[in-house]
Design an enzyme around this catalytic site. Structure first.
Site, PDB file in Angstrom:
ATOM      1  N   CYS A   1     -35.582 -17.881 -20.985  1.00 44.83           N
ATOM      2  CA  CYS A   1     -36.364 -19.013 -20.474  1.00 44.83           C
ATOM      3  C   CYS A   1     -35.946 -19.312 -19.027  1.00 44.83           C
ATOM      4  O   CYS A   1     -35.042 -18.681 -18.472  1.00 44.83           O
ATOM      5  CB  CYS A   1     -36.137 -20.234 -21.358  1.00 44.83           C
ATOM      6  SG  CYS A   1     -34.480 -20.944 -21.215  1.00 44.83           S
TER       7      CYS A   1
ATOM      8  N   HIS B   1     -28.417 -21.923 -25.886  1.00 44.58           N
ATOM      9  CA  HIS B   1     -29.127 -20.661 -26.090  1.00 44.58           C
ATOM     10  C   HIS B   1     -28.103 -19.525 -26.131  1.00 44.58           C
ATOM     11  O   HIS B   1     -27.019 -19.628 -25.550  1.00 44.58           O
ATOM     12  CB  HIS B   1     -30.101 -20.402 -24.940  1.00 44.58           C
ATOM     13  CG  HIS B   1     -31.260 -21.340 -24.910  1.00 44.58           C
ATOM     14  ND1 HIS B   1     -32.383 -21.098 -24.158  1.00 44.58           N
ATOM     15  CD2 HIS B   1     -31.483 -22.523 -25.527  1.00 44.58           C
ATOM     16  CE1 HIS B   1     -33.247 -22.083 -24.316  1.00 44.58           C
ATOM     17  NE2 HIS B   1     -32.716 -22.970 -25.139  1.00 44.58           N
TER      18      HIS B   1
ATOM     19  N   CYS C   1     -32.195 -20.202 -18.663  1.00 44.91           N
ATOM     20  CA  CYS C   1     -31.312 -19.040 -18.768  1.00 44.91           C
ATOM     21  C   CYS C   1     -31.451 -18.117 -17.556  1.00 44.91           C
ATOM     22  O   CYS C   1     -30.457 -17.565 -17.086  1.00 44.91           O
ATOM     23  CB  CYS C   1     -31.583 -18.302 -20.074  1.00 44.91           C
ATOM     24  SG  CYS C   1     -31.105 -19.272 -21.529  1.00 44.91           S
TER      25      CYS C   1
ATOM     26  N   GLU D   1     -27.999 -16.792 -24.539  1.00 51.07           N
ATOM     27  CA  GLU D   1     -27.647 -16.339 -23.200  1.00 51.07           C
ATOM     28  C   GLU D   1     -26.594 -17.248 -22.566  1.00 51.07           C
ATOM     29  O   GLU D   1     -25.635 -16.783 -21.946  1.00 51.07           O
ATOM     30  CB  GLU D   1     -28.888 -16.332 -22.289  1.00 51.07           C
ATOM     31  CG  GLU D   1     -30.010 -15.439 -22.753  1.00 51.07           C
ATOM     32  CD  GLU D   1     -31.073 -16.185 -23.550  1.00 51.07           C
ATOM     33  OE1 GLU D   1     -30.715 -16.940 -24.488  1.00 51.07           O
ATOM     34  OE2 GLU D   1     -32.266 -16.006 -23.247  1.00 51.07           O
TER      35      GLU D   1
END
Length: 151
Positions: free
Chosen positions: A84, A54, A87, A56
């Site tokens: 999410c 991701h 993260c 992040e």
């Protein structure tokens, strides 16, 4: 004080770049307390064949390597979509001070949409957060991306 709109604009540029690569258009920028951009990234799960890639996670990894420390106190993460659960956990472990996200993610967002992962009283670090900076731009980019995928 950091200019949230400036850094979110950079995160949106990363999201657009991710979309051009066929990735879900999410971008992130990690900034130091002095305003130095420490790392930028867009989603890369498809290209890296990695569910954890991701935006992040990418910026936390890049900044950690750059600074030689997995702890990133005093930093602010700008991300175009609500983080999410994975993260959010990484933000806590990295000791990020604040996260600013553009749009909510009603299916997997874990800051406010499906959970309040950053507000868990059992955590030993608190990440403050705010939302809505350039949210329309982020939402439009995401909707356009998925509309094109459906066609």
């Amino acid at each position: 004080m950091l200019d949230d709109q400036t850094y979110m604009t950079q995160a949106l540029a990363e999201a657009r770049s991710a979309a051009e690569r066929g990735e879900v258009p999410v971008g992130a920028v990690l900034v130091s307390a002095t305003g130095e951009v420490l790392a930028t990234a867009g989603n890369a799960q498809i290209g890296k064949c990695d569910a954890t890639a991701h935006a992040e996670m990418q910026v936390l990894q890049k900044a950690g390597q750059r600074l030689g420390n997995y702890r990133l106190p005093g930093t602010v993460l700008y991300v175009t979509l609500e983080p999410c659960t994975m993260c959010c956990g990484a933000l806590v472990h990295a000791r990020v001070e604040r996260v600013v996200f553009a749009a909510r993610e009603p299916k997997a967002g874990a800051v406010v949409s499906t959970a309040e992962a950053l507000a868990n009283p059992g955590l030993n670090h608190r990440v403050s957060w705010s939302e809505g900076v350039l949210s329309l731009d982020s939402a439009t980019l995401l909707k356009s991306f998925f509309a094109q995928r459906r066609n």
